[in-house]
Design an enzyme around this catalytic site. Structure first.
Site, PDB file in Angstrom:
ATOM      1  N   SER A  15      -6.476   0.134   2.825  1.00 24.28           N
ATOM      2  CA  SER A  15      -5.082  -0.139   3.170  1.00 24.28           C
ATOM      3  C   SER A  15      -4.926  -1.616   3.515  1.00 24.28           C
ATOM      4  O   SER A  15      -5.901  -2.275   3.934  1.00 24.28           O
ATOM      5  CB  SER A  15      -4.660   0.712   4.372  1.00 24.28           C
ATOM      6  OG  SER A  15      -3.413   0.291   4.889  1.00 24.28           O
ATOM      7  N   TYR A  29      -6.580   3.776  12.858  1.00 21.86           N
ATOM      8  CA  TYR A  29      -6.253   3.772  11.427  1.00 21.86           C
ATOM      9  C   TYR A  29      -6.675   2.460  10.786  1.00 21.86           C
ATOM     10  O   TYR A  29      -7.350   2.451   9.745  1.00 21.86           O
ATOM     11  CB  TYR A  29      -4.759   4.000  11.226  1.00 21.86           C
ATOM     12  CG  TYR A  29      -4.343   3.971   9.775  1.00 21.86           C
ATOM     13  CD1 TYR A  29      -4.607   5.060   8.944  1.00 21.86           C
ATOM     14  CD2 TYR A  29      -3.707   2.861   9.231  1.00 21.86           C
ATOM     15  CE1 TYR A  29      -4.241   5.035   7.600  1.00 21.86           C
ATOM     16  CE2 TYR A  29      -3.345   2.827   7.895  1.00 21.86           C
ATOM     17  CZ  TYR A  29      -3.610   3.915   7.087  1.00 21.86           C
ATOM     18  OH  TYR A  29      -3.257   3.882   5.758  1.00 21.86           O
TER      19      TYR A  29
END
Length: 280
Positions: A166, A179
């Site tokens: 990401s 995350y």
């Protein structure tokens, strides 16, 4: 008269030059493509993007109903498709699914896509159980996918592996510490694997998406710049994987912002990042 196997499309040849090692069904060579987290979002979009008459898709996820919907979409494009409800945190079960898939149609491509999101939700602290769950799915789940994939590709010295990271993995995010950290680990591990596996004929591509229209981002209560439809994102990802690119970060404005945040001193970026809304 016995049918002779036809060479698959150019795009599949890019994925696996040893197409002759794939299974022959009705005179057509079939390449195996394995995708985790395929029941929705990017995983589902990637499955549809790779669905061709020359492919056998092996899809995993936790929601059988949604998986079967994706399978129907893939079969409508002429692809063969098999599903198994497997949690990526269950290493032995996932390894067995990869071994079983390899026995049906040798895997030209394995995409470690499954992941979950979460953050502080506007609070001062991310819950302990959420932190552990995010690392278990986003990091252990990728490891549980990639290691068995390497094991089946290594003997034939061919194959492609894609790891989904990401843009959040370029710099720690105060609104989503676990995350961003899990995605950073995936990115760096994938970059390292690419160099170590190249001499064995195995390609590795790391994908760092920005905001994509999925069930995961649908719960976000903050602005998401450059939000991209999942099918368009899957098209970009397929082109990068087929070309064995080292890394794809998209969309490019988010890529520039991420690299800039990572390069600037924390004393400059911390005040900005701590003002961002918490992620649920």
């Amino acid at each position: 008269m016995r049918k002779q196997c036809q060479q698959p499309s150019k795009s599949l040849l890019i994925l696996d030059e040893t197409w002759h090692k794939a299974r022959c069904y009705g005179g057509v060579m079939i390449s195996g493509i394995f995708i985790t987290g395929a029941s929705s979002g990017l995983g589902a979009a990637l499955a549809v993007a790779y669905a061709t008459p020359n492919s056998h898709l092996f899809l995993s996820g936790r929601d059988t109903l949604r998986l079967n919907t994706v399978v129907d979409s893939c079969r409508s494009k002429g692809a063969q498709a098999s599903v198994r409800a497997v949690d990526v945190t269950d290493g032995p079960a996932l390894a067995q699914w990869i071994t079983d898939a390899e026995a049906i149609a040798p895997l030209a491509l394995v995409i470690a896509n499954a992941g979950i999101s979460g953050g502080t939700g506007g609070g001062a602290k991310e819950p302990d159980n959420q932190t552990r769950k995010i690392f278990a799915v986003n990091l252990d789940g990728v490891v549980n996918t990639v290691l068995p994939a390497i094991a089946v590709m290594r003997p034939r010295h061919r194959g492609q592996i894609a790891l989904i990271s990401s843009v959040a993995g370029f710099r720690g995010q105060p609104s989503a510490p676990a995350y961003s950290a899990s995605k950073a680990a995936v990115r760096v591990w994938g970059e390292g694997l690419r160099g170590s596996l190249a001499k064995e004929g195995i390609g590795v591509t790391v994908i760092c998406p920005g905001f994509v229209e999925t069930r995961m981002t649908a719960v976000n209560r903050f602005p998401m710049p450059f939000l991209m439809p999942a099918d368009r994102a899957a098209g970009l990802m397929r082109r990068a994987i087929d070309a064995n690119r080292a890394r794809l970060t998209y969309p490019w404005p988010m890529a520039v912002m991420s690299w800039l945040l990572a390069a600037l001193p924390p004393a400059w970026t911390d005040p900005l990042l701590t003002r961002l809304p918490g992620k649920d």
